[in-house]
Design a protein around this motif. Sequence first.
Motif, PDB file in Angstrom:
ATOM      1  N   LEU A 144      55.166 -28.390  92.988  1.00 32.76           N
ATOM      2  CA  LEU A 144      55.366 -29.563  93.836  1.00 32.76           C
ATOM      3  C   LEU A 144      54.344 -30.640  93.524  1.00 32.76           C
ATOM      4  CD1 LEU A 144      56.867 -30.933  96.107  1.00 32.76           C
ATOM      5  CD2 LEU A 144      55.440 -29.694  97.747  1.00 32.76           C
ATOM      6  N   CYS A 145      53.091 -30.230  93.283  1.00 36.30           N
ATOM      7  CA  CYS A 145      52.046 -31.212  92.939  1.00 36.30           C
ATOM      8  C   CYS A 145      52.337 -31.878  91.599  1.00 36.30           C
ATOM      9  CB  CYS A 145      50.682 -30.540  92.896  1.00 36.30           C
ATOM     10  SG  CYS A 145      50.073 -30.086  94.530  1.00 36.30           S
ATOM     11  N   GLY A 146      52.867 -31.123  90.666  1.00 34.38           N
ATOM     12  CA  GLY A 146      53.229 -31.731  89.393  1.00 34.38           C
ATOM     13  C   GLY A 146      54.277 -32.805  89.566  1.00 34.38           C
ATOM     14  N   VAL A 147      55.246 -32.533  90.426  1.00 34.46           N
ATOM     15  CA  VAL A 147      56.309 -33.506  90.678  1.00 34.46           C
ATOM     16  C   VAL A 147      55.756 -34.744  91.382  1.00 34.46           C
ATOM     17  CG1 VAL A 147      58.483 -33.920  91.883  1.00 34.46           C
ATOM     18  CG2 VAL A 147      58.091 -31.732  90.728  1.00 34.46           C
ATOM     19  N   THR A 148      54.936 -34.539  92.408  1.00 33.49           N
ATOM     20  CA  THR A 148      54.414 -35.684  93.160  1.00 33.49           C
ATOM     21  C   THR A 148      53.465 -36.529  92.318  1.00 33.49           C
ATOM     22  OG1 THR A 148      52.675 -34.264  94.084  1.00 33.49           O
ATOM     23  CG2 THR A 148      54.679 -34.571  95.400  1.00 33.49           C
ATOM     24  N   THR A 149      52.653 -35.879  91.485  1.00 32.54           N
ATOM     25  CA  THR A 149      51.766 -36.651  90.608  1.00 32.54           C
ATOM     26  C   THR A 149      52.584 -37.467  89.615  1.00 32.54           C
ATOM     27  OG1 THR A 149      50.075 -34.931  90.779  1.00 32.54           O
ATOM     28  CG2 THR A 149      49.827 -36.536  89.004  1.00 32.54           C
ATOM     29  N   ALA A 150      53.625 -36.855  89.075  1.00 31.26           N
ATOM     30  CA  ALA A 150      54.499 -37.588  88.161  1.00 31.26           C
ATOM     31  C   ALA A 150      55.162 -38.761  88.859  1.00 31.26           C
ATOM     32  CB  ALA A 150      55.550 -36.649  87.580  1.00 31.26           C
ATOM     33  N   ILE A 151      55.546 -38.577  90.125  1.00 31.80           N
ATOM     34  CA  ILE A 151      56.150 -39.678  90.881  1.00 31.80           C
ATOM     35  C   ILE A 151      55.189 -40.849  90.973  1.00 31.80           C
ATOM     36  CG2 ILE A 151      56.884 -40.386  93.201  1.00 31.80           C
ATOM     37  CD1 ILE A 151      58.166 -37.630  93.503  1.00 31.80           C
ATOM     38  N   GLY A 152      53.876 -40.557  91.154  1.00 30.75           N
ATOM     39  CA  GLY A 152      52.879 -41.618  91.224  1.00 30.75           C
ATOM     40  C   GLY A 152      52.868 -42.503  89.994  1.00 30.75           C
ATOM     41  N   PHE A 153      53.299 -41.957  88.859  1.00 32.14           N
ATOM     42  CA  PHE A 153      53.400 -42.755  87.631  1.00 32.14           C
ATOM     43  C   PHE A 153      54.809 -43.320  87.432  1.00 32.14           C
ATOM     44  CE2 PHE A 153      49.734 -40.063  86.420  1.00 32.14           C
ATOM     45  CZ  PHE A 153      48.860 -41.045  86.016  1.00 32.14           C
ATOM     46  N   LEU A 154      55.806 -42.493  87.692  1.00 32.41           N
ATOM     47  CA  LEU A 154      57.179 -42.888  87.371  1.00 32.41           C
ATOM     48  C   LEU A 154      57.670 -44.046  88.228  1.00 32.41           C
ATOM     49  CD1 LEU A 154      58.788 -39.362  86.842  1.00 32.41           C
ATOM     50  CD2 LEU A 154      58.022 -40.989  85.104  1.00 32.41           C
ATOM     51  N   VAL A 155      57.050 -44.283  89.388  1.00 24.38           N
ATOM     52  CA  VAL A 155      57.492 -45.411  90.225  1.00 24.38           C
ATOM     53  C   VAL A 155      57.260 -46.746  89.526  1.00 24.38           C
ATOM     54  CG1 VAL A 155      57.217 -44.251  92.449  1.00 24.38           C
ATOM     55  CG2 VAL A 155      55.236 -45.376  91.399  1.00 24.38           C
ATOM     56  N   PHE A 156      56.469 -46.754  88.443  1.00 23.09           N
ATOM     57  CA  PHE A 156      56.224 -48.000  87.724  1.00 23.09           C
ATOM     58  C   PHE A 156      57.260 -48.284  86.646  1.00 23.09           C
ATOM     59  CE2 PHE A 156      51.926 -47.422  89.431  1.00 23.09           C
ATOM     60  CZ  PHE A 156      51.676 -48.701  89.879  1.00 23.09           C
ATOM     61  N   LEU A 157      58.197 -47.377  86.446  1.00 24.33           N
ATOM     62  CA  LEU A 157      59.195 -47.598  85.394  1.00 24.33           C
ATOM     63  C   LEU A 157      59.989 -48.892  85.575  1.00 24.33           C
ATOM     64  CD1 LEU A 157      60.617 -44.010  84.719  1.00 24.33           C
ATOM     65  CD2 LEU A 157      59.213 -45.421  83.209  1.00 24.33           C
ATOM     66  N   PRO A 158      60.375 -49.272  86.798  1.00 25.45           N
ATOM     67  CA  PRO A 158      61.127 -50.532  86.936  1.00 25.45           C
ATOM     68  C   PRO A 158      60.250 -51.789  86.887  1.00 25.45           C
ATOM     69  CG  PRO A 158      61.548 -49.001  88.772  1.00 25.45           C
ATOM     70  CD  PRO A 158      60.327 -48.537  88.071  1.00 25.45           C
ATOM     71  N   ALA A 159      58.943 -51.638  86.728  1.00 30.71           N
ATOM     72  CA  ALA A 159      58.037 -52.789  86.799  1.00 30.71           C
ATOM     73  C   ALA A 159      58.374 -53.819  85.726  1.00 30.71           C
ATOM     74  CB  ALA A 159      56.593 -52.346  86.642  1.00 30.71           C
ATOM     75  N   GLU A 160      58.213 -55.106  86.076  1.00 30.04           N
ATOM     76  CA  GLU A 160      58.453 -56.182  85.118  1.00 30.04           C
ATOM     77  C   GLU A 160      57.326 -56.287  84.093  1.00 30.04           C
ATOM     78  OE1 GLU A 160      60.711 -59.676  87.335  1.00 30.04           O
ATOM     79  OE2 GLU A 160      59.104 -58.853  88.583  1.00 30.04           O
ATOM     80  N   TYR A 161      56.234 -55.610  84.349  1.00 34.80           N
ATOM     81  CA  TYR A 161      55.107 -55.562  83.414  1.00 34.80           C
ATOM     82  C   TYR A 161      55.249 -54.308  82.567  1.00 34.80           C
ATOM     83  CZ  TYR A 161      50.203 -55.569  81.855  1.00 34.80           C
ATOM     84  OH  TYR A 161      49.046 -55.561  81.098  1.00 34.80           O
ATOM     85  N   ARG A 162      55.649 -54.483  81.323  1.00 34.59           N
ATOM     86  CA  ARG A 162      55.906 -53.336  80.456  1.00 34.59           C
ATOM     87  C   ARG A 162      54.674 -52.496  80.206  1.00 34.59           C
ATOM     88  NH1 ARG A 162      57.978 -54.997  75.004  1.00 34.59           N
ATOM     89  NH2 ARG A 162      57.235 -52.894  74.561  1.00 34.59           N
ATOM     90  N   GLY A 163      53.499 -53.108  80.252  1.00 33.04           N
ATOM     91  CA  GLY A 163      52.275 -52.352  80.015  1.00 33.04           C
ATOM     92  C   GLY A 163      52.130 -51.212  81.001  1.00 33.04           C
ATOM     93  N   VAL A 164      52.343 -51.499  82.287  1.00 35.54           N
ATOM     94  CA  VAL A 164      52.245 -50.472  83.318  1.00 35.54           C
ATOM     95  C   VAL A 164      53.469 -49.560  83.282  1.00 35.54           C
ATOM     96  CG1 VAL A 164      52.183 -50.111  85.809  1.00 35.54           C
ATOM     97  CG2 VAL A 164      50.749 -51.865  84.786  1.00 35.54           C
ATOM     98  N   ALA A 165      54.639 -50.128  83.017  1.00 39.88           N
ATOM     99  CA  ALA A 165      55.859 -49.317  82.966  1.00 39.88           C
ATOM    100  C   ALA A 165      55.764 -48.251  81.875  1.00 39.88           C
ATOM    101  CB  ALA A 165      57.069 -50.210  82.725  1.00 39.88           C
ATOM    102  N   GLU A 166      55.246 -48.627  80.704  1.00 37.59           N
ATOM    103  CA  GLU A 166      55.120 -47.666  79.616  1.00 37.59           C
ATOM    104  C   GLU A 166      54.054 -46.620  79.925  1.00 37.59           C
ATOM    105  OE1 GLU A 166      54.508 -49.892  76.058  1.00 37.59           O
ATOM    106  OE2 GLU A 166      56.520 -50.753  76.050  1.00 37.59           O
TER     107      GLU A 166
END
Length: 891
Positions: free
Chosen positions: A386-408
């Motif tokens: 569960l912690c692996g999933v939640t930590t990944a969510i903390g990063f994956l929420v940036f995928l739609p960001a208009e700033y590609r630097g953070v999205a990548e």
Amino acid sequence: MNEPLQRLLTPHLQRWLRFVTAHAVAVSATGLALAGLALVHAFLHLGINADNLSLISKDLPSRKNQAAFAARFPNLEEAILVVVDGATPALARDATDALARRLEREGDAFKDVYVPGGGAFFEEHALLYRTPDELDRLADDLAAFQPLIASLEADPSVVQLARLIRQGLEKGADEGTDPGQWAELLDEISEATVSAYEEAPIRVSWETMLLASTDLEIPTRRVIVVEPRLDYDRILVAGRAMNAIDTATRELDLDRKPGIRVRITGNPALNHEEMLGLAWDIGGAGVFCFLLVAGILFLAFRSWRLVIASLVTLLVGLAWTGAFATVAIGELNLISIAFAILFIGLGVDFAIHFGMAFAAERRDHALPTEAALERAIEAIGASLVLCGVTTAIGFLVFLPAEYRGVAELGAIAGAGMFIILILTLTLFPALLSSWLRIPDDVRLPPPARADAAIALRLARTPRLICTIALVAALASIPLLFRLRFDAHVIEMRDPDTPSVQAFRDLLADSDTSPWYVNVMAPDLEAARAMAKRLSDLPEVGRTIHLASYVPEAQDEKLEILADLAFLMEAAPHDPEDRPRYSVDERIEALRRLREDLDRTERPVDDPKLATSLDALDRRLAGFLTRIETGDDPERVLDEFRGILLDRLPDAIGRFRKSLEVGPITFSNLPPELVRRLVAPDGTVRIQAFPSEELQDYDSLRRFSKAVLRVAPHAAGIAPNLVDFGEATARSFKQALLGAALAISTLLFLLWRRPSDVALVLAPLALGSILTCASMALLGMNFNFANVLVLPLLFGIGVDSGIHLVHRARHDAERGRNETGSLVETATAGAVFYSAVTTTLSFGTLALSGHQGMRGLGIMLTIGMFWTVIANLIVLPALLEVFGIARPPASR
């Protein structure tokens, strides 16, 4: 075990663990072999994107405006600016002209080389761009100096110069020469007495002296605008262009010539130096971080076998994640390059929790390796997933960001969390069951727990802890309104790099600011109207378009220049007829000047002149003493004369040439200027320069917004940054909200206990609020680099809460709590050590010279500190207040 997730996952995890331990050697060898292949693949194919502009969404209005502008005019977003500073105007001009001519020959490295305001046309017609009043004052001042100039042209000697100064001091205004106007000349003579003994003295600028008391200025800073051929197949895309400029500078000896400084800036140069600095910082921080983690792991495990298994798992995960980045994205950018540090800090957490649970089973129950691993996976396996999933969510929420630097970065690090989770459940136990197996008769000592005593003491007052936490949260809320998003990218860079220093110098002068705004008009008349509207804005200092280069009142100005030309007409003289002076005659002339200086009364109403007279009197006395006692007085006197008078003929010749010009019309403007201001289809370009220094984001935003209100389709770096900043701030808010909703929903669906979800999220919210309040107190703001901190902390911080709540429920359901307190359990110890490793690894980023990475490291360190406090002090108190955690045995 009532938790749905634990009931669902634990049997599968145990079966997987049995398979891994049964084939431990094969699993270990396979994992290491794949890591080797992944490392080679990443090394050969993973690129680096140093172009910040490519990371901006092309759908933003500012990017669309810039694309429309770049289709008609040279796109100077990618221009290199070569800043040439000279101690005198002549040195700056000569160095700039020589360097520009040299760079024009480098066709392979540059598309175009241009000197704004440079060249013969602007040098000859410079006075026509002055007002009639300025030219009248110039004529009056030059009339006073004309006798001196004429005399020195006929006899350019130290003897004649000394005689003229003595006459000026004696006769003053009676002869039409005001000594107050000579302060600049007296200062130059004073400096020359010292410079004559230097290895490479700087020649006096007569242009500066002649214009010292007028409103006219000749710049000592010039800029060469170079359009480079960028090589995007290389890591350092501007490397070839930068090397060509450095080579040309060295070949012309401009890097060693006294009084000349050449610096390179502009977006490609800034990115070039930023990438070099970041590569060094990240590489050094990565090694230092790895060593820190190794030391902390030993304190947690007290077994080098466990430490080595954890570090090997971490390195294999890093290699696999690098391979994923290569395949999925193909390159790292200036933000995602930090993923290695983030991966080390976060990835080791999984091994810490698994390893400490394993060590506790070995220590407390003397179980063999396989049994201890199985008991550990039963206790923490579900929460680990569960912690692996939640930590990944903390990063994956940036995928739609208009700033590609953070999205990548979000994509790479999010995938990395799943990779390290899989490896922790696979390679880590395989290594412990094979090559790094701990003998069954070895009893592992308990971990060092510096926090346990403090946490246990605080756990005895849970209601007080909860009250203090609530008060701290409420008191911090007003501070949150101080925070804002700062899109001033120069603030993020290393202030000690030459490119940043040069760029700041350009920004400090609104006339040379690279952050001007471009506006397009369909024709010249429309351009005049738009320029007028822009000039009326208080945020705009001046506007430039093609008509700006055709000055007004030229007939009146040409009449003044004609009078000046008559005044400055050179008297005929033969250089062969100039008198020759012996060494003794020259020394005697200087001695008599020094005696007259000593007798001259200092004017009480002109402190500048008085200071100049005192300085020349003192230094001339010392100069005469050194000459009379020196070995080669003739050489020193020749050098002294050269310093003072060598540049006089050239300065006077250039000035006379500028007096003999005709009117400026559209037809005789330089073609290279017209090409930059009028497109082939007739579109006219207007440049709007700021009225203030754009050294902070507030001034940048005011200027950009003011221009956009008048010209909505304006283009340039200034509106780009503001638009980009606002888009990133929006992405940040969306990511924070998305992380909170996704994690909350996931916990509720898996646990089906709203109370447990609230218990996990409450300390998380407290840590986030205190982190933001600390930022406000330290005067920090969000920027393009640290914008990911809060969503990331949300993903990281929730892990600790999950482990602690899971452990409290687990112990309560099994009816055991051997230690008597949650804070003394192996889970709490693992939370403590995972927080320490994460905090210290993130803290290494704070050592970076890059201000963006440094700020990211500081914010992550502060955030992790408050997250630890919230999870190890506040959360146990909440669990006890709500009756979930059993009280300490002594209560």
